[in-house]
Design an enzyme around this catalytic site. Sequence first.
Site, PDB file in Angstrom:
ATOM      1  N   GLY A 167       0.851  -1.193   0.000  1.00 27.62           N
ATOM      2  CA  GLY A 167       0.000   0.000   0.000  1.00 27.62           C
ATOM      3  C   GLY A 167       0.880   1.233   0.000  1.00 27.62           C
ATOM      4  O   GLY A 167       0.983   1.951  -0.993  1.00 27.62           O
ATOM      5  N   SER A 168       1.606   1.434   1.108  1.00 30.86           N
ATOM      6  CA  SER A 168       2.528   2.574   1.196  1.00 30.86           C
ATOM      7  C   SER A 168       3.758   2.367   0.321  1.00 30.86           C
ATOM      8  O   SER A 168       4.285   3.306  -0.263  1.00 30.86           O
ATOM      9  CB  SER A 168       2.972   2.778   2.646  1.00 30.86           C
ATOM     10  OG  SER A 168       1.878   3.187   3.440  1.00 30.86           O
ATOM     11  N   TRP A 198      -8.257  -2.109  -2.535  1.00 27.35           N
ATOM     12  CA  TRP A 198      -8.704  -0.756  -2.161  1.00 27.35           C
ATOM     13  C   TRP A 198      -8.956   0.091  -3.397  1.00 27.35           C
ATOM     14  O   TRP A 198      -8.608   1.267  -3.422  1.00 27.35           O
ATOM     15  CB  TRP A 198      -7.693  -0.048  -1.240  1.00 27.35           C
ATOM     16  CG  TRP A 198      -7.225  -0.881  -0.104  1.00 27.35           C
ATOM     17  CD1 TRP A 198      -5.959  -1.276   0.160  1.00 27.35           C
ATOM     18  CD2 TRP A 198      -8.043  -1.435   0.942  1.00 27.35           C
ATOM     19  NE1 TRP A 198      -5.931  -2.055   1.300  1.00 27.35           N
ATOM     20  CE2 TRP A 198      -7.195  -2.158   1.797  1.00 27.35           C
ATOM     21  CE3 TRP A 198      -9.413  -1.388   1.223  1.00 27.35           C
ATOM     22  CZ2 TRP A 198      -7.667  -2.834   2.911  1.00 27.35           C
ATOM     23  CZ3 TRP A 198      -9.873  -2.063   2.331  1.00 27.35           C
ATOM     24  CH2 TRP A 198      -9.007  -2.768   3.161  1.00 27.35           C
ATOM     25  N   ILE A 199      -9.523  -0.510  -4.431  1.00 30.22           N
ATOM     26  CA  ILE A 199      -9.677   0.210  -5.695  1.00 30.22           C
ATOM     27  C   ILE A 199     -11.047   0.898  -5.748  1.00 30.22           C
ATOM     28  O   ILE A 199     -12.087   0.230  -5.827  1.00 30.22           O
ATOM     29  CB  ILE A 199      -9.489  -0.746  -6.899  1.00 30.22           C
ATOM     30  CG1 ILE A 199      -8.143  -1.478  -6.796  1.00 30.22           C
ATOM     31  CG2 ILE A 199      -9.624   0.022  -8.217  1.00 30.22           C
ATOM     32  CD1 ILE A 199      -6.918  -0.576  -6.637  1.00 30.22           C
ATOM     33  N   ARG A 238       6.974  21.984  -9.453  1.00 30.74           N
ATOM     34  CA  ARG A 238       6.998  20.711  -8.726  1.00 30.74           C
ATOM     35  C   ARG A 238       6.353  20.948  -7.361  1.00 30.74           C
ATOM     36  O   ARG A 238       6.806  21.788  -6.577  1.00 30.74           O
ATOM     37  CB  ARG A 238       8.429  20.188  -8.571  1.00 30.74           C
ATOM     38  CG  ARG A 238       8.391  18.865  -7.805  1.00 30.74           C
ATOM     39  CD  ARG A 238       9.650  18.046  -7.878  1.00 30.74           C
ATOM     40  NE  ARG A 238       9.526  16.990  -6.880  1.00 30.74           N
ATOM     41  CZ  ARG A 238      10.066  15.812  -6.958  1.00 30.74           C
ATOM     42  NH1 ARG A 238      10.786  15.491  -7.989  1.00 30.74           N
ATOM     43  NH2 ARG A 238       9.890  14.936  -5.991  1.00 30.74           N
ATOM     44  N   GLU A 295      -4.926   7.785  -0.619  1.00 35.92           N
ATOM     45  CA  GLU A 295      -3.981   8.603  -1.418  1.00 35.92           C
ATOM     46  C   GLU A 295      -2.689   8.897  -0.663  1.00 35.92           C
ATOM     47  O   GLU A 295      -2.133   9.994  -0.745  1.00 35.92           O
ATOM     48  CB  GLU A 295      -4.647   9.881  -1.922  1.00 35.92           C
ATOM     49  CG  GLU A 295      -5.486   9.533  -3.113  1.00 35.92           C
ATOM     50  CD  GLU A 295      -5.514  10.525  -4.244  1.00 35.92           C
ATOM     51  OE1 GLU A 295      -6.520  10.500  -4.924  1.00 35.92           O
ATOM     52  OE2 GLU A 295      -4.562  11.279  -4.499  1.00 35.92           O
ATOM     53  N   THR A 337      -1.052   7.494   3.178  1.00 37.40           N
ATOM     54  CA  THR A 337      -1.386   7.786   4.578  1.00 37.40           C
ATOM     55  C   THR A 337      -0.713   9.103   4.977  1.00 37.40           C
ATOM     56  O   THR A 337       0.257   9.549   4.336  1.00 37.40           O
ATOM     57  CB  THR A 337      -0.852   6.685   5.514  1.00 37.40           C
ATOM     58  OG1 THR A 337       0.581   6.673   5.409  1.00 37.40           O
ATOM     59  CG2 THR A 337      -1.407   5.310   5.162  1.00 37.40           C
TER      60      THR A 337
HETATM   61  N1  CAA Z   1       7.801  13.076  -9.042  1.00 34.74           N
HETATM   62  C1  CAA Z   1       8.749  12.587  -9.870  1.00 34.74           C
HETATM   63  N2  CAA Z   1       9.634  11.612  -9.488  1.00 34.74           N
HETATM   64  C2  CAA Z   1       9.525  11.136  -8.235  1.00 34.74           C
HETATM   65  C3  CAA Z   1       8.559  11.594  -7.336  1.00 34.74           C
HETATM   66  C4  CAA Z   1       7.681  12.621  -7.774  1.00 34.74           C
HETATM   67  N3  CAA Z   1       6.737  13.120  -6.974  1.00 34.74           N
HETATM   68  N4  CAA Z   1       8.696  10.922  -6.171  1.00 34.74           N
HETATM   69  C5  CAA Z   1       9.709  10.073  -6.326  1.00 34.74           C
HETATM   70  N5  CAA Z   1      10.214  10.198  -7.585  1.00 34.74           N
HETATM   71  C6  CAA Z   1      11.356   9.485  -8.146  1.00 34.74           C
HETATM   72  C7  CAA Z   1      12.611   9.664  -7.295  1.00 34.74           C
HETATM   73  O1  CAA Z   1      13.302  10.842  -7.653  1.00 34.74           O
HETATM   74  C8  CAA Z   1      13.398   8.412  -7.637  1.00 34.74           C
HETATM   75  O2  CAA Z   1      13.959   8.586  -8.917  1.00 34.74           O
HETATM   76  P1  CAA Z   1      15.382   7.915  -9.381  1.00 34.74           P
HETATM   77  O3  CAA Z   1      15.148   6.472  -9.614  1.00 34.74           O
HETATM   78  O4  CAA Z   1      15.697   8.651 -10.644  1.00 34.74           O
HETATM   79  O5  CAA Z   1      16.346   8.180  -8.266  1.00 34.74           O
HETATM   80  C9  CAA Z   1      12.298   7.361  -7.777  1.00 34.74           C
HETATM   81  O6  CAA Z   1      11.097   8.072  -8.116  1.00 34.74           O
HETATM   82  C10 CAA Z   1      12.082   6.535  -6.522  1.00 34.74           C
HETATM   83  O7  CAA Z   1      11.709   7.418  -5.499  1.00 34.74           O
HETATM   84  P2  CAA Z   1      11.876   7.059  -3.957  1.00 34.74           P
HETATM   85  O8  CAA Z   1      13.250   6.542  -3.717  1.00 34.74           O
HETATM   86  O9  CAA Z   1      11.435   8.257  -3.171  1.00 34.74           O
HETATM   87  O10 CAA Z   1      10.825   5.859  -3.779  1.00 34.74           O
HETATM   88  P3  CAA Z   1      10.381   5.003  -2.521  1.00 34.74           P
HETATM   89  O11 CAA Z   1      10.274   3.600  -2.910  1.00 34.74           O
HETATM   90  O12 CAA Z   1      11.246   5.344  -1.343  1.00 34.74           O
HETATM   91  O13 CAA Z   1       8.843   5.477  -2.251  1.00 34.74           O
HETATM   92  C11 CAA Z   1       6.991   6.825  -1.521  1.00 34.74           C
HETATM   93  C12 CAA Z   1       8.376   6.739  -2.193  1.00 34.74           C
HETATM   94  C13 CAA Z   1       6.782   8.331  -1.379  1.00 34.74           C
HETATM   95  C14 CAA Z   1       6.917   6.176  -0.182  1.00 34.74           C
HETATM   96  C15 CAA Z   1       5.919   6.214  -2.483  1.00 34.74           C
HETATM   97  O14 CAA Z   1       6.016   4.814  -2.497  1.00 34.74           O
HETATM   98  C16 CAA Z   1       4.495   6.641  -2.108  1.00 34.74           C
HETATM   99  O15 CAA Z   1       4.042   7.713  -2.501  1.00 34.74           O
HETATM  100  N6  CAA Z   1       3.740   5.791  -1.391  1.00 34.74           N
HETATM  101  C17 CAA Z   1       2.322   6.069  -1.081  1.00 34.74           C
HETATM  102  C18 CAA Z   1       1.438   5.467  -2.121  1.00 34.74           C
HETATM  103  C19 CAA Z   1       0.099   6.120  -2.229  1.00 34.74           C
HETATM  104  O16 CAA Z   1      -0.051   7.319  -2.085  1.00 34.74           O
HETATM  105  N7  CAA Z   1      -0.905   5.318  -2.555  1.00 34.74           N
HETATM  106  C20 CAA Z   1      -2.229   5.823  -2.775  1.00 34.74           C
HETATM  107  C21 CAA Z   1      -3.002   4.898  -3.620  1.00 34.74           C
HETATM  108  S1  CAA Z   1      -4.286   5.683  -4.482  1.00 34.74           S
HETATM  109  C22 CAA Z   1      -5.610   5.791  -3.453  1.00 34.74           C
HETATM  110  O17 CAA Z   1      -5.526   5.666  -2.271  1.00 34.74           O
HETATM  111  C23 CAA Z   1      -6.830   6.135  -4.183  1.00 34.74           C
HETATM  112  C24 CAA Z   1      -8.097   6.126  -3.495  1.00 34.74           C
HETATM  113  O18 CAA Z   1      -8.724   5.122  -3.260  1.00 34.74           O
HETATM  114  C25 CAA Z   1      -8.688   7.424  -3.149  1.00 34.74           C
END
Ligand code: CAA
Length: 379
Positions: A130-131, A155-156, A310, A362, A364
């Site tokens: 999820g996260s 969770w779709i 950004r 979206e 946590t």
């Molecule tokens: N924009 C562009 N690039 C990005 C970015 C962004 N916002 N965030 C990260 N990246 C890039 C990084 O720069 C990195 O790039 P390189 O490979 O070139 O170095 C790459 O992506 C990997 O980034 P991280 O190392 O930061 O990745 P991570 O594995 O540590 O994870 C995280 C980051 C923020 C935890 C991410 O996994 C995350 O956002 N998790 C939460 C998921 C989420 O929000 N799910 C919601 C589901 S939808 C939902 O809930 C809908 C509903 O029902 C309403």
Amino acid sequence: MDFGLSDEQLALQETARRFARAEIAPAAAHHDQEGTFPRDIIRKAWELGLVSTCIPEEYGGVGLSVLDSCIAVEELAWGCSGMATSIMCNDLGLMPILVGGNEDQKKRFLGACTSDFSLVSFCLSEPEAGSDVAGMQLFAEKDGDGYVLNGTKCWITNGGEADLYTVFATLDRSSRHKGICAFVIPRGAPGLSAGKKEDKMGQRASDTRVIHFDNVRVAAADRLGKEGEGFKIAMQTLDRTRPPIGALATGIARRALDESTAYSKERKAFGFPIGGFQAVQFLLADMAKDIEAGRLLTHQSAWMVDQGLRASKYSSFAKCFATDVAMRVTTDAVQIFGGNGYTKEYPVEKLMRDAKLMQIYEGTNQIQRLVIARELLKE
Ligand code: CAA
């Protein structure tokens, strides 16, 4: 700096407000109790131009900015956040196509959503991921000029109702984020099926399901971006869709404040309306001030997205702050209503149940803090 809304934005706000009061709010308790999806109401919202608002005019849509969509969604959520989530998730499902799609894909998929009423699902979360998006397991195996997908999403939102699914899958689990691809898959694709509807605590009008992929074939032409670009498409999507989550939460909180203010004028204790007591006044004042602050952060983050800046940090500020406000405000609303607030006869217990989900979906609020801290440490 201008904090005023334009004439067009005021008209949009009025349209959404009238719709929320006339169509959404009166049906909210019924769909909450029954856990049923109000497709007819969502369709009417589409007819008014309040669904799939992110589709640009060149593809037949209304082309609202993210700020515009925040203005509308706050009003819809005032009526019922479950229904607002179903509406908002359409834009979430469409956004990867806008972010990562080529011209042919935009024409095909966005065009289909404007010529007829369609719902879209964003399929990212999984039972064990999820996260941790990069830890996803849904496997895309290369097969000739395409892919075969196997695995499960969970969770779709709109899962059982969608006509189109934007789906994230990995070509190589060991590559983590570098192995992820994004695909668009239509309803009815052989092997794609929706599982049971989740029996949720709140936002019960929205349709939330598990989606199974059993040898689902996808053509390479339906892959968004290049192989391995799926993770960044997902992150860039969430940067754009988290401000509307702040707006949705603000709508819930504003409804709780409206209900609490009205109740404080009517309900008497010790012979006086409870609104005359400082203990209640301070609760109302804190509610109002926090809602205003959440809205300002939300509008600022939406404006940044619209400027092409950004906005990861600001989108996370807005999502995290406004949804925490919604939880606090709805909890205080139940407190103001006292024993009545704890019963289903009054509207505030639903608002409190609905608000809880805002801190979870979206990303946590713990993930939002992680995004904010990483951005700070990078600066
Ligand atoms: N924009 C562009 N690039 C990005 C970015 C962004 N916002 N965030 C990260 N990246 C890039 C990084 O720069 C990195 O790039 P390189 O490979 O070139 O170095 C790459 O992506 C990997 O980034 P991280 O190392 O930061 O990745 P991570 O594995 O540590 O994870 C995280 C980051 C923020 C935890 C991410 O996994 C995350 O956002 N998790 C939460 C998921 C989420 O929000 N799910 C919601 C589901 S939808 C939902 O809930 C809908 C509903 O029902 C309403």
